[in-house]
Design a protein around this motif. Structure first.
Motif, PDB file in Angstrom:
ATOM      1  N   LYS A 144       0.825  -1.211   0.000  1.00  8.94           N
ATOM      2  CA  LYS A 144       0.000   0.000   0.000  1.00  8.94           C
ATOM      3  C   LYS A 144       0.858   1.259   0.000  1.00  8.94           C
ATOM      4  CE  LYS A 144      -4.133  -1.709   2.413  1.00  8.94           C
ATOM      5  NZ  LYS A 144      -4.929  -1.559   3.658  1.00  8.94           N
ATOM      6  N   GLU A 145       1.896   1.250   0.822  1.00  6.91           N
ATOM      7  CA  GLU A 145       2.777   2.416   0.903  1.00  6.91           C
ATOM      8  C   GLU A 145       3.421   2.713  -0.451  1.00  6.91           C
ATOM      9  OE1 GLU A 145       5.652   1.764   3.948  1.00  6.91           O
ATOM     10  OE2 GLU A 145       4.140   1.566   5.547  1.00  6.91           O
ATOM     11  N   ILE A 146       3.900   1.654  -1.129  1.00 11.64           N
ATOM     12  CA  ILE A 146       4.548   1.836  -2.437  1.00 11.64           C
ATOM     13  C   ILE A 146       3.537   2.305  -3.471  1.00 11.64           C
ATOM     14  CG2 ILE A 146       5.763   0.641  -4.304  1.00 11.64           C
ATOM     15  CD1 ILE A 146       6.900  -1.228  -2.076  1.00 11.64           C
ATOM     16  N   ALA A 147       2.359   1.709  -3.471  1.00 12.46           N
ATOM     17  CA  ALA A 147       1.322   2.067  -4.443  1.00 12.46           C
ATOM     18  C   ALA A 147       0.907   3.519  -4.299  1.00 12.46           C
ATOM     19  CB  ALA A 147       0.122   1.152  -4.282  1.00 12.46           C
ATOM     20  N   GLU A 148       0.798   3.987  -3.065  1.00 15.63           N
ATOM     21  CA  GLU A 148       0.411   5.377  -2.848  1.00 15.63           C
ATOM     22  C   GLU A 148       1.535   6.332  -3.252  1.00 15.63           C
ATOM     23  OE1 GLU A 148      -0.768   5.334   1.224  1.00 15.63           O
ATOM     24  OE2 GLU A 148      -2.669   4.307   0.805  1.00 15.63           O
ATOM     25  N   ARG A 149       2.779   5.872  -3.125  1.00 20.63           N
ATOM     26  CA  ARG A 149       3.918   6.714  -3.500  1.00 20.63           C
ATOM     27  C   ARG A 149       4.029   6.863  -5.014  1.00 20.63           C
ATOM     28  NH1 ARG A 149       8.794   4.742  -4.584  1.00 20.63           N
ATOM     29  NH2 ARG A 149       8.520   2.928  -3.236  1.00 20.63           N
ATOM     30  N   ILE A 150       3.889   5.738  -5.765  1.00 19.62           N
ATOM     31  CA  ILE A 150       4.033   5.821  -7.234  1.00 19.62           C
ATOM     32  C   ILE A 150       2.716   6.194  -7.909  1.00 19.62           C
ATOM     33  CG2 ILE A 150       5.946   4.177  -7.253  1.00 19.62           C
ATOM     34  CD1 ILE A 150       4.075   2.033  -8.250  1.00 19.62           C
ATOM     35  N   GLY A 151       1.605   6.055  -7.174  1.00 20.76           N
ATOM     36  CA  GLY A 151       0.305   6.439  -7.699  1.00 20.76           C
ATOM     37  C   GLY A 151      -0.452   5.305  -8.357  1.00 20.76           C
ATOM     38  N   TYR A 152      -1.746   5.206  -8.042  1.00 20.40           N
ATOM     39  CA  TYR A 152      -2.609   4.215  -8.687  1.00 20.40           C
ATOM     40  C   TYR A 152      -2.975   4.693 -10.086  1.00 20.40           C
ATOM     41  CZ  TYR A 152      -3.333   1.643  -4.302  1.00 20.40           C
ATOM     42  OH  TYR A 152      -3.164   0.884  -3.173  1.00 20.40           O
ATOM     43  N   PRO A 153      -3.349   3.748 -10.983  1.00 14.61           N
ATOM     44  CA  PRO A 153      -3.401   2.292 -10.803  1.00 14.61           C
ATOM     45  C   PRO A 153      -2.015   1.656 -10.841  1.00 14.61           C
ATOM     46  CG  PRO A 153      -3.986   2.869 -13.045  1.00 14.61           C
ATOM     47  CD  PRO A 153      -3.821   4.173 -12.313  1.00 14.61           C
ATOM     48  N   VAL A 154      -1.930   0.434 -10.263  1.00 15.20           N
ATOM     49  CA  VAL A 154      -0.679  -0.317 -10.247  1.00 15.20           C
ATOM     50  C   VAL A 154      -0.944  -1.738 -10.724  1.00 15.20           C
ATOM     51  CG1 VAL A 154       0.311   1.041  -8.365  1.00 15.20           C
ATOM     52  CG2 VAL A 154      -0.981  -1.042  -7.831  1.00 15.20           C
ATOM     53  N   MET A 155       0.132  -2.418 -11.098  1.00 18.69           N
ATOM     54  CA  MET A 155       0.051  -3.843 -11.431  1.00 18.69           C
ATOM     55  C   MET A 155       0.762  -4.622 -10.338  1.00 18.69           C
ATOM     56  SD  MET A 155      -1.630  -4.561 -14.221  1.00 18.69           S
ATOM     57  CE  MET A 155      -1.020  -6.051 -14.989  1.00 18.69           C
ATOM     58  N   LEU A 156       0.070  -5.577  -9.768  1.00 20.44           N
ATOM     59  CA  LEU A 156       0.654  -6.498  -8.793  1.00 20.44           C
ATOM     60  C   LEU A 156       1.061  -7.747  -9.560  1.00 20.44           C
ATOM     61  CD1 LEU A 156       1.195  -7.104  -5.774  1.00 20.44           C
ATOM     62  CD2 LEU A 156      -1.118  -8.061  -5.654  1.00 20.44           C
ATOM     63  N   LYS A 157       2.359  -8.112  -9.462  1.00 25.32           N
ATOM     64  CA  LYS A 157       2.884  -9.186 -10.306  1.00 25.32           C
ATOM     65  C   LYS A 157       3.659 -10.218  -9.500  1.00 25.32           C
ATOM     66  CE  LYS A 157       3.639  -6.477 -14.542  1.00 25.32           C
ATOM     67  NZ  LYS A 157       4.657  -6.149 -15.570  1.00 25.32           N
ATOM     68  N   ALA A 158       3.588 -11.465  -9.960  1.00 26.81           N
ATOM     69  CA  ALA A 158       4.431 -12.520  -9.406  1.00 26.81           C
ATOM     70  C   ALA A 158       5.856 -12.300  -9.900  1.00 26.81           C
ATOM     71  CB  ALA A 158       3.936 -13.887  -9.855  1.00 26.81           C
ATOM     72  N   SER A 159       6.828 -12.334  -8.979  1.00 26.54           N
ATOM     73  CA  SER A 159       8.230 -12.086  -9.349  1.00 26.54           C
ATOM     74  C   SER A 159       8.755 -13.121 -10.338  1.00 26.54           C
ATOM     75  CB  SER A 159       9.119 -12.083  -8.099  1.00 26.54           C
ATOM     76  OG  SER A 159       8.769 -11.017  -7.256  1.00 26.54           O
ATOM     77  N   SER A 160       8.285 -14.368 -10.215  1.00 24.84           N
ATOM     78  CA  SER A 160       8.773 -15.441 -11.086  1.00 24.84           C
ATOM     79  C   SER A 160       7.795 -15.777 -12.192  1.00 24.84           C
ATOM     80  CB  SER A 160       9.043 -16.703 -10.245  1.00 24.84           C
ATOM     81  OG  SER A 160      10.013 -16.445  -9.260  1.00 24.84           O
ATOM     82  N   GLY A 161       6.805 -14.918 -12.390  1.00 23.85           N
ATOM     83  CA  GLY A 161       5.740 -15.239 -13.332  1.00 23.85           C
ATOM     84  C   GLY A 161       5.988 -14.790 -14.740  1.00 23.85           C
ATOM     85  N   GLY A 162       5.044 -15.108 -15.611  1.00 21.59           N
ATOM     86  CA  GLY A 162       5.110 -14.723 -17.008  1.00 21.59           C
ATOM     87  C   GLY A 162       3.822 -15.084 -17.714  1.00 21.59           C
ATOM     88  N   GLY A 163       3.657 -14.599 -18.935  1.00 21.05           N
ATOM     89  CA  GLY A 163       2.491 -14.950 -19.740  1.00 21.05           C
ATOM     90  C   GLY A 163       1.173 -14.443 -19.212  1.00 21.05           C
ATOM     91  N   GLY A 164       1.216 -13.408 -18.362  1.00 22.80           N
ATOM     92  CA  GLY A 164      -0.018 -12.836 -17.841  1.00 22.80           C
ATOM     93  C   GLY A 164      -0.552 -13.526 -16.603  1.00 22.80           C
ATOM     94  N   ILE A 165       0.075 -14.635 -16.204  1.00 26.38           N
ATOM     95  CA  ILE A 165      -0.368 -15.357 -15.006  1.00 26.38           C
ATOM     96  C   ILE A 165       0.228 -14.682 -13.774  1.00 26.38           C
ATOM     97  CG2 ILE A 165      -0.324 -17.576 -13.787  1.00 26.38           C
ATOM     98  CD1 ILE A 165      -0.021 -18.909 -16.539  1.00 26.38           C
ATOM     99  N   GLY A 166      -0.564 -14.558 -12.724  1.00 22.98           N
ATOM    100  CA  GLY A 166      -0.063 -13.920 -11.518  1.00 22.98           C
ATOM    101  C   GLY A 166       0.108 -12.429 -11.697  1.00 22.98           C
ATOM    102  N   MET A 167      -0.833 -11.797 -12.381  1.00 27.91           N
ATOM    103  CA  MET A 167      -0.749 -10.380 -12.693  1.00 27.91           C
ATOM    104  C   MET A 167      -2.134  -9.761 -12.543  1.00 27.91           C
ATOM    105  SD  MET A 167       0.568  -8.714 -16.292  1.00 27.91           S
ATOM    106  CE  MET A 167       2.008  -9.748 -16.345  1.00 27.91           C
ATOM    107  N   VAL A 168      -2.258  -8.746 -11.686  1.00 26.56           N
ATOM    108  CA  VAL A 168      -3.568  -8.143 -11.437  1.00 26.56           C
ATOM    109  C   VAL A 168      -3.442  -6.623 -11.383  1.00 26.56           C
ATOM    110  CG1 VAL A 168      -5.471  -7.894  -9.783  1.00 26.56           C
ATOM    111  CG2 VAL A 168      -4.466 -10.134 -10.176  1.00 26.56           C
ATOM    112  N   LYS A 169      -4.350  -5.931 -12.066  1.00 30.22           N
ATOM    113  CA  LYS A 169      -4.398  -4.476 -12.013  1.00 30.22           C
ATOM    114  C   LYS A 169      -5.200  -4.054 -10.789  1.00 30.22           C
ATOM    115  CE  LYS A 169      -6.295  -0.495 -14.486  1.00 30.22           C
ATOM    116  NZ  LYS A 169      -7.165  -0.082 -15.618  1.00 30.22           N
ATOM    117  N   CYS A 170      -4.659  -3.104 -10.044  1.00 25.52           N
ATOM    118  CA  CYS A 170      -5.325  -2.594  -8.846  1.00 25.52           C
ATOM    119  C   CYS A 170      -5.536  -1.093  -8.998  1.00 25.52           C
ATOM    120  CB  CYS A 170      -4.490  -2.878  -7.603  1.00 25.52           C
ATOM    121  SG  CYS A 170      -4.166  -4.640  -7.314  1.00 25.52           S
ATOM    122  N   ALA A 171      -6.796  -0.652  -8.873  1.00 27.41           N
ATOM    123  CA  ALA A 171      -7.128   0.759  -9.074  1.00 27.41           C
ATOM    124  C   ALA A 171      -7.009   1.577  -7.803  1.00 27.41           C
ATOM    125  CB  ALA A 171      -8.539   0.888  -9.633  1.00 27.41           C
ATOM    126  N   ASP A 172      -7.067   0.886  -6.659  1.00 29.64           N
ATOM    127  CA  ASP A 172      -7.010   1.609  -5.389  1.00 29.64           C
ATOM    128  C   ASP A 172      -6.625   0.644  -4.272  1.00 29.64           C
ATOM    129  OD1 ASP A 172      -9.376   0.112  -4.872  1.00 29.64           O
ATOM    130  OD2 ASP A 172     -10.610   1.753  -5.629  1.00 29.64           O
TER     131      ASP A 172
END
Length: 445
Positions: A144-172
Motif C-alpha cells: 500500500k505504501e509503495i502504491a500510494e507513492r508511485i500512484g494508482y493504478p498499479v500492477m501487482l505481479k508474481a516475481s517469477s511469473g510470465g504470460g499474464g499469469i499472476g498479474m492483477v491491475k489494482c485501481a485503489d
C-alpha cells in the motif's frame, strides 16, 4: 547435432521438426496419452510416450524427458516455449547429461526469470524500467505504501511469473487488499515462489517487444520489433511487425536499448525483450523472455530468417549467420492465435475437430497443431494454430487476413475466428490506433 528431442507438443513441436528436417537433423517427439494421434507425433523421426495427460505427469517430468532423450540417442533438446523452456534447473540437467540445450545459458534463464532481479540488472545497465517497488514485497501494508507513492493504478505481479499469469491491475487500496493474498497464492502454485512486486500501470499503453539473438561470442543483434498490444487478460491475441505506432526516432532508440539489455547479460540464443510504451513514446522494460516466442513467425515473415535454425546453429557454437547491417525488414506480417474457444464466453471449448480447412495462397502461413479428426483436450493450452498473414504493406496483409478468415472452415468445436473478423474490420485497428485496452474498450470482449 544429429538428433534433437523436442520437449514440447503441438504446433511448436511440428514447427521445430520442419526446420530440423531442412537441416538434416533427426527428431524425437514426446507425447502424453492425450496427444498420441497428433500430427507432430507422426512427423517426427521417432516418438516416445512420456506419461499421462496432466502436465505434471508428462511434459513437466524433467527426468523422464532426459531419460527418453538418452535412450533415443538424442544429442540436443529443444524446449519450445512453455513447459520447461524457461526452467534453469532443466537446462542445467540437460547440460550435465552431456546434451546440448537449444536455448540460453541456465544462469541467464534464472536471472531473467526473476522479475525483481532482472529489473535491478536493467536499471544498472541504464535501461528504463516501469516505476515500482525496489524488490519483492512481503506484506500488504508495504504494498500500500509503495502504491500510494508511485500512484494508482498499479500492477501487482508474481516475481517469477510470465504470460499474464499472476498479474492483477489494482485501481485503489481496496483492489490491492482484495488481490494481494490471492496473487501470492497463485504465484506459489504456478511458479514455486510467492514473491510479488508492484509496478505503475501505464495508461493507454502499447506493448512492443524486440527480438534479439546472441551467439555467446559477443555478437548480439536485433531482428526488429513486434507490436503485441491486442491482448485479453494480459494474454496476447494478435501480433504484428512492424508496429504501426512507432516513429523512426523511437524505433531506433528502442533497438539500441534492447541491444544494451541483451549485452548486459551476455545473451546467447533467441530472446525477446518486452517494453511498455506510453502515449508520448516513452518506453520501459517489462521483462525478458529467454526462449522462442509464440509470435516468432511474424519476425520470420518480415526478415526471411528461420529463427529455429539460428537457435540450433548458435546452440552448437556457431557464429550468427548475419551481422546487424545484413538483417532487413521487408513488408508487413500479422499473427492471429486461433483457439478452441467459445467466442462469446471467451472460455476454452475443447472437443473433436470435425473439419479443419485453411485457405492457401500468397502471404498465407499456418503453423498448426491439429488436423481434421483430432481432439482438443482440456489438459493443455487450447491453441489450434497460428495464422500468419503477410504482404508488401500493412493494408495488403490486412486484406489477405480478412479474406483468410472469411474462407477458414473449422467445425465440431467453437473457435475465436469470429473475433478476428471483428478486429480486422474495426476502424481503430485498421488505422493502427490501438492500445492494450483495445479489446475491452473497442470490441467489448
Amino acid at each position: 547435432m544429429q538428433r534433437v528431442l523436442i520437449a514440447n507438443r503441438g504446433e511448436i513441436a511440428l514447427r521445430i521438426i520442419k526446420t530440423c528436417k531442412k537441416m538434416g537433423i533427426e527428431t524425437v517427439a514426446i507425447y502424453s496419452d492425450a496427444d498420441a494421434g497428433l500430427p507432430y507425433v507422426q512427423e517426427a523421426t521417432t516418438a516416445v510416450r512420456i506419461g499421462e495427460p496432466p502436465v505434471a505427469k508428462s511434459y513437466l517430468q524433467a527426468q523422464q524427458i532426459l531419460h527418453a532423450a538418452k535412450n533415443a540417442g538424442a544429442d540436443g533438446i529443444h524446449p519450445g516455449y512453455g513447459f520447461l523452456s524457461e526452467n534453469a534447473e532443466f537446462a542445467e540437467l540437460v547440460e550435465k547429461e552431456g546434451l546440448i540445450f537449444i536455448g540460453p545459458k541456465p544462469e541467464t534463464i534464472r536471472l531473467m526469470g526473476d522479475k525483481v532481479a532482472s529489473r535491478a540488472v536493467m536499471m544498472q545497465a541504464g535501461v528504463p524500467v516501469v516505476p515500482g517497488s525496489e524488490g519483492g514485497i512481503a506484506a500488504l501494508e508495504e504494498a500500500k505504501e509503495i502504491a500510494e507513492r508511485i500512484g494508482y493504478p498499479v500492477m501487482l505481479k508474481a516475481s517469477s511469473g510470465g504470460g499474464g499469469i499472476g498479474m492483477v491491475k489494482c485501481a485503489d487500496n481496496g483492489d490491492l487488499e482484495k488481490s494481494f493474498a490471492s496473487v501470492k497464492a497463485r504465484a506459489k502454485a504456478y511458479f514455486g515462489s510467492d514473491e510479488v512486486f508492484l509496478e505503475k500501470f501505464i495508461l493507454n499503453a502499447r506493448h512492443i517487444e524486440v527480438q534479439v539473438f546472441g551467439d555467446g561470442n559477443g555478437n548480439i543483434v536485433h531482428l526488429f520489433e513486434r507490436d503485441c498490444s491486442v491482448q485479453r487478460r494480459n494474454q496476447k491475441v494478435v501480433e504484428e511487425s512492424p508496429s504501426p505506432f512507432l516513429s523512426d526516432q523511437a524505433r531506433a532508440q528502442l533497438f539500441e536499448t534492447a541491444l544494451n539489455a541483451a549485452r548486459a547479460v551476455d545473451y546467447k540464443n533467441a530472446g525477446t525483450i518486452e517494453f511498455i510504451f506510453d502515449e508520448q513514446e516513452n518506453f520501459y522494460f517489462l521483462e525478458m523472455n529467454t526462449r522462442l516466442q509464440v509470435e516468432h513467425a511474424v519476425t520470420e515473415e518480415v526478415t526471411g530468417i528461420d529463427l529455429v535454425e539460428w537457435q540450433i546453429l548458435t546452440a552448437r557454437g556457431e557464429a550468427l549467420p548475419k551481422n546487424q547491417e545484413d538483417i532487413k525488414s521487408k513488408g508487413h506480417a500479422f499473427e492471429f492465435r486461433l483457439y478452441a474457444e467459445d467466442p462469446e464466453k471467451f472460455l476454452p471449448s475443447p472437443g473433436k475437430i470435425e473439419l479443419f480447412e485453411v485457405p492457401a495462397g500468397e502471404g498465407i502461413r499456418v503453423d498448426y497443431g491439429y488436423k481434421s479428426g483430432d481432439a482438443v483436450t482440456p489438459f493443455y493450452d487450447p491453441m489450434i494454430a497460428k495464422c500468419i498473414l503477410s504482404g508488401e504493406t500493412r493494408e495488403v496483409a490486412m486484406e489477405r487476413a480478412r479474406a483468410f478468415f472469411e474462407k477458414l472452415t473449422i467445425t465440431g468445436i467453437k473457435s475465436n475466428a469470429p473475433l478476428f473478423t471483428k478486429i480486422l474490420t474495426n476502424p481503430d485497428f485498421t488505422k493502427g490506433n490501438y492500445t492494450t485496452s483495445f479489446l475491452q474498450t473497442k470490441i467489448k470482449t
